[in-house]
Design a protein around this motif. Structure first.
Motif, PDB file in Angstrom:
ATOM      1  N   ALA A 185       1.216  -1.424   0.148  1.00 54.45           N
ATOM      2  CA  ALA A 185       0.008   0.486   0.285  1.00 54.45           C
ATOM      3  C   ALA A 185       0.948   1.566  -0.506  1.00 54.45           C
ATOM      4  CB  ALA A 185      -0.883   0.747   1.507  1.00 54.45           C
ATOM      5  N   ALA A 186       2.270   1.538   0.706  1.00 51.45           N
ATOM      6  CA  ALA A 186       2.968   2.563   0.759  1.00 51.45           C
ATOM      7  C   ALA A 186       3.542   2.651  -0.580  1.00 51.45           C
ATOM      8  CB  ALA A 186       3.979   2.257   1.714  1.00 51.45           C
ATOM      9  N   GLN A 187       4.214   2.218  -1.512  1.00 52.11           N
ATOM     10  CA  GLN A 187       4.521   1.870  -2.360  1.00 52.11           C
ATOM     11  C   GLN A 187       3.174   2.036  -3.661  1.00 52.11           C
ATOM     12  OE1 GLN A 187       5.784  -2.358  -3.676  1.00 52.11           O
ATOM     13  NE2 GLN A 187       7.427  -2.576  -2.644  1.00 52.11           N
ATOM     14  N   PRO A 202       0.797  11.399  -0.647  1.00 54.91           N
ATOM     15  CA  PRO A 202       1.701  11.083  -2.028  1.00 54.91           C
ATOM     16  C   PRO A 202       2.980  12.351  -2.039  1.00 54.91           C
ATOM     17  CG  PRO A 202      -0.299  10.842  -3.524  1.00 54.91           C
ATOM     18  CD  PRO A 202      -0.306  11.720  -1.919  1.00 54.91           C
ATOM     19  N   ALA A 203       3.896  12.178  -1.900  1.00 61.35           N
ATOM     20  CA  ALA A 203       4.986  13.917  -1.728  1.00 61.35           C
ATOM     21  C   ALA A 203       4.190  14.923  -3.533  1.00 61.35           C
ATOM     22  CB  ALA A 203       6.527  13.501  -2.030  1.00 61.35           C
ATOM     23  N   GLU A 262      14.274  -4.266  -0.364  1.00 61.05           N
ATOM     24  CA  GLU A 262      13.699  -4.367  -1.928  1.00 61.05           C
ATOM     25  C   GLU A 262      12.284  -3.391  -1.124  1.00 61.05           C
ATOM     26  OE1 GLU A 262      15.146  -4.312  -4.340  1.00 61.05           O
ATOM     27  OE2 GLU A 262      16.559  -5.370  -3.460  1.00 61.05           O
ATOM     28  N   LEU A 263      12.368  -1.849  -0.352  1.00 60.64           N
ATOM     29  CA  LEU A 263      11.563  -1.640  -0.148  1.00 60.64           C
ATOM     30  C   LEU A 263      10.632  -0.622  -0.987  1.00 60.64           C
ATOM     31  CD1 LEU A 263       9.684  -0.992   2.961  1.00 60.64           C
ATOM     32  CD2 LEU A 263      11.568   1.210   2.906  1.00 60.64           C
ATOM     33  N   ALA A 302       1.632   7.671  -6.354  1.00 60.17           N
ATOM     34  CA  ALA A 302       0.043   7.967  -7.200  1.00 60.17           C
ATOM     35  C   ALA A 302       0.310   9.890  -7.382  1.00 60.17           C
ATOM     36  CB  ALA A 302      -1.003   8.077  -5.866  1.00 60.17           C
ATOM     37  N   ALA A 303      -0.201  10.081  -7.886  1.00 63.17           N
ATOM     38  CA  ALA A 303      -0.189  11.998  -7.991  1.00 63.17           C
ATOM     39  C   ALA A 303      -0.370  12.949  -7.106  1.00 63.17           C
ATOM     40  CB  ALA A 303      -1.094  11.794  -9.296  1.00 63.17           C
ATOM     41  N   PRO A 304       0.067  13.550  -7.013  1.00 62.30           N
ATOM     42  CA  PRO A 304      -0.142  14.551  -5.415  1.00 62.30           C
ATOM     43  C   PRO A 304      -1.323  15.212  -5.876  1.00 62.30           C
ATOM     44  CG  PRO A 304       2.242  14.992  -6.816  1.00 62.30           C
ATOM     45  CD  PRO A 304       1.850  13.780  -7.787  1.00 62.30           C
TER      46      PRO A 304
END
Length: 323
Positions: free
Chosen positions: A75-77, A256-257, A106-107, A82-84
């Motif tokens: 989920a974090a990946q 997302p960043a 391999e995060l 995703a678009a910010p």
């Protein structure tokens, strides 16, 4: 020519962020909210309680999407990629953003670079629990009992690499003891074996431990918050004997960043307003968690501090997990 091109690019970027924020402010698409645990899990339930109240505040439907697996990393990946634009948010867990990068090579994302922290919304301490047959009432009793064992005692955890696992490793280091960790797939199976006496010791989240403690089937020793928890005020804090010992499991909102400042502020305000609802606060406390609306600055600082602390412990103690 190069400088003119560079200035033009910078000007274009500076204009793009406000435009994106303005467009997102009028977006009516449902918000996708990612959760890295199965439907019906504690963080999932808390997320749904929060999103039910946030949706009308943001004027958009919120659809919770569960992506369990890989210790929350899947989920974090997806959130990181995703678009910010405010159309994708997610539930961030303490382990996902402050522990996992030290355990999983391999995060697939960088917690410090790939997310916009928004706000905590729930927190709870762990609690050291033992089988009632043990001659342990206090933390000092526990330390003496551990050190007196000819072999390291079995110690149950709800999973490898989660906050309670690391908290127990930290506690063992501080008291000069050792234990053999038995990692379960979640708290219920571990709690059952503790109650049955198949394992004598466990450090687990306070909410999942309270039923056994209150019924007398297990014995609570001390909590991992800096002060006694309102959820179990009779239990002392480990920090009363080991100053600075704090290990909290927390749940937060992330994006997302690159999320534009106006959007981040709007979502942060919606979290704070939702968390001011007395009915929601009561539901959270009934589930054994402390409601928290910390804001972006506090959440970002905690992620950074815990990343450093847990990373140092993992390296020092040599904690590993199976891929």
């Amino acid at each position: 020519m190069f400088r003119r091109t560079l200035f033009a690019l910078a000007a274009g970027l500076s204009l793009a962020a406000p435009a994106l924020a303005e467009e997102a402010a009028h977006d009516t698409r449902p918000i996708r909210w990612l959760v890295g645990l199965p439907a019906g899990s504690g963080p999932d339930l808390l997320t749904r309680l929060l999103t039910d109240r946030m949706a009308p505040l943001l004027g958009r439907a919120i659809v919770v999407e569960n992506r369990p697996g890989a210790a929350g990393n899947l989920a974090a990946q997806a959130l990181a990629r995703a678009a910010p634009d405010g159309a994708t948010l997610g539930t961030l867990l303490a382990a996902t953003v402050s522990i996992n990068r030290h355990l999983y090579p391999e995060l697939g994302f960088d917690p410090a670079r790939d997310f916009t922290p928004i706000s905590h919304f729930a927190s709870f301490p762990g609690v050291l629990v033992v089988h009632p047959s043990l001659p342990v009432e206090t933390l000092d009793d526990f330390a003496a009992w551990v050190r007196a064992q000819p072999q390291p005692p079995l110690c149950a955890t709800s999973g490898a690499g989660v906050v309670p696992h690391l908290a127990m490793a930290w506690l063992m280091r501080e008291i000069g003891g050792r234990c053999e960790f038995i990692h379960y797939r979640g708290s219920p199976d571990a709690q059952r074996d503790l109650i049955a006496g198949r394992v004598p010791v466990m450090l687990d989240g306070l909410p999942t431990s309270l039923p056994g403690i209150t019924s007398g089937r297990t014995r609570g020793v001390a909590v991992t918050s800096l002060q006694p928890s309102a959820l179990a005020p009779e239990l002392p804090a480990i920090a009363s004997r080991l100053p600075g010992f704090e290990a909290l499991s927390w749940i937060a909102v992330g994006a997302p960043a690159g999320l534009p400042e106006p959007l981040a502020a709007r979502i942060e305000a919606a979290v704070a307003q939702a968390m001011a609802d007395p009915a929601l606060l009561a539901r959270f406390r009934a589930l054994g968690v402390e409601p928290v609306a910390s804001g972006r600055v506090t959440l970002a600082a905690r992620i950074t501090a815990e990343d450093a602390r847990w990373g140092a412990l993992i390296r020092e103690v040599g904690i590993t997990v199976e891929p």
